[in-house]
Design an enzyme around this catalytic site. Structure first.
Site, PDB file in Angstrom:
ATOM      1  N   TYR A   1      23.420  45.302 -60.563  1.00 18.77           N
ATOM      2  CA  TYR A   1      23.145  45.491 -59.134  1.00 18.77           C
ATOM      3  C   TYR A   1      22.636  46.917 -58.888  1.00 18.77           C
ATOM      4  CZ  TYR A   1      26.127  41.353 -58.527  1.00 18.77           C
ATOM      5  OH  TYR A   1      26.685  40.099 -58.613  1.00 18.77           O
TER       6      TYR A   1
ATOM      7  N   HIS B   1      22.194  41.999 -53.745  1.00 20.18           N
ATOM      8  CA  HIS B   1      22.138  40.942 -54.749  1.00 20.18           C
ATOM      9  C   HIS B   1      21.797  41.578 -56.096  1.00 20.18           C
ATOM     10  CE1 HIS B   1      22.545  37.494 -52.095  1.00 20.18           C
ATOM     11  NE2 HIS B   1      21.656  38.032 -51.272  1.00 20.18           N
TER      12      HIS B   1
ATOM     13  N   LYS C   1      15.739  36.661 -60.513  1.00 18.91           N
ATOM     14  CA  LYS C   1      16.234  37.872 -61.156  1.00 18.91           C
ATOM     15  C   LYS C   1      15.436  38.125 -62.430  1.00 18.91           C
ATOM     16  CE  LYS C   1      20.867  36.758 -59.497  1.00 18.91           C
ATOM     17  NZ  LYS C   1      20.629  37.352 -58.179  1.00 18.91           N
TER      18      LYS C   1
END
Length: 332
Positions: free
Chosen positions: A269, A277, A308
């Site tokens: 993070y 997020h 991601k």
């Protein structure tokens, strides 16, 4: 596929200075799991050291739900080791007293599993007896406080009580049979032998819910360099790689949590997970081992689906950590 030496262009965080022994965080180990029981220690771990952990305890008032959890705070092995190495924490585990060890040795146990079970049973009995003594001492203390409060109340209201009883007797035409009580300076009968007559019901006792586990038995410090039942990670190649990656990302200012739910080692993070997020899924892989192409494709697709970036993390013999990011570029 893009090769990365650093994920973030910020300077590394300086390691925290070692804290005094009296203010160090106590991390309790149990068969490879690390727990922090003190609420102030848990707060310090997150706010001062930028480590997250995971609350794993049931709430006292709602023990049958698992949406919101409480103490203790469970720590990853990498978080635990980092706190110890920067001098912020001490690892401890419960140990058996000599008398308890002698009693257990008479059982002639055949294997370590049976021995461990017997140790836990013996420890649970000792903790139960200690908790009973704690409740008894707490009851006696609260009874004494209630007794003193009762005494002060009666002394403060004694004159009013005497006058009220005198009026009541005159109203019923009775003579004063208790001259001592009729005197404004004398004690009323409730104050006589109050210690013996005072009753404090156990149902009225306040039961304290501790935020930290009381040291119910003796504890000993654990050495990170020696493998044991409570700390089995010493010397493990996988743990060493994970720790180097964890420490490097932490020094760069990132927050990390377990990445199991996304098939990685860590979730990375840019700030506190309560506000951000995760941007990366870190997967640790030895530098001298080949990675199957199917594994790379799977990891890349997973990262794309959850929005991601996948980081393949490795370390060389000098301890330098390198990162390779996986991103789908799409069809041209």
């Amino acid at each position: 596929m893009q090769h990365m030496e650093e994920c973030k262009p910020e300077a590394d965080n300086e390691l925290c200075e070692a804290e005094p022994e009296s203010s160090k965080i106590l991390i309790h180990l149990l068969e490879g799991n690390a727990f922090v029981w003190n609420v102030e220690d848990a707060r310090k771990i997150r706010e001062k050291h930028g480590l997250i952990g995971k609350l794993v305890g049931a709430l006292v008032r709602k023990p049958q739900q698992n949406t919101r959890l409480g103490l203790p705070l469970g720590l990853l092995p990498e978080e635990t080791r980092l706190l110890v190495e920067i001098g912020a924490a001490t690892l401890v585990c419960g140990c058996i007293k000599e008398k308890e060890h002698a009693d257990l040795s008479d059982l002639h146990l055949q294997d370590s599993t049976s021995f461990s079970t017997a140790v836990l049973e013996e420890s649970s009995k000792a903790e139960g007896e200690t908790f009973k003594r704690f409740l008894l001492n707490s009851y006696e203390e609260q009874r004494q406080l209630a007794l003193e409060e009762k005494r002060h109340t009666l002394e403060r209201l004694s004159e009013s009580i005497i006058k009220g009883r005198s009026k009541q007797k005159r109203r019923h035409g009775k003579r004063e049979e208790e001259p001592m009580e009729s005197c404004s300076h004398g004690p009323i009968k409730e104050l006589q032998n109050l210690e013996e007559t005072f009753h404090f019901p156990e149902e009225a006792m306040m039961v304290q819910i501790p935020t930290a586990r009381t040291n119910l038995h003796s504890i000993e410090e654990v050495d990170l360099c020696k493998a044991s039942l409570d700390w089995p990670y010493a010397g493990q190649k996988k743990h060493e790689l994970r720790f180097k990656v964890f420490r490097d990302l932490w020094q760069k200012g990132y927050y990390l949590t377990s990445g199991n739910k996304f098939g990685g080692d860590f979730l990375v993070y840019p700030g506190d997970p309560m506000r951000f997020h995760a941007h990366y899924i870190a997967i640790c892989h030895p530098q001298d081992e080949e990675i199957p192409l199917s594994y790379i494709i799977t990891a890349g697709r997973l990262g794309t689906n959850v929005k991601k970036t996948v980081l393949l993390c490795s370390s060389n013999e000098e301890g330098l950590v390198t990162y390779t990011s996986l991103q789908w570029s799409g069809l041209q």
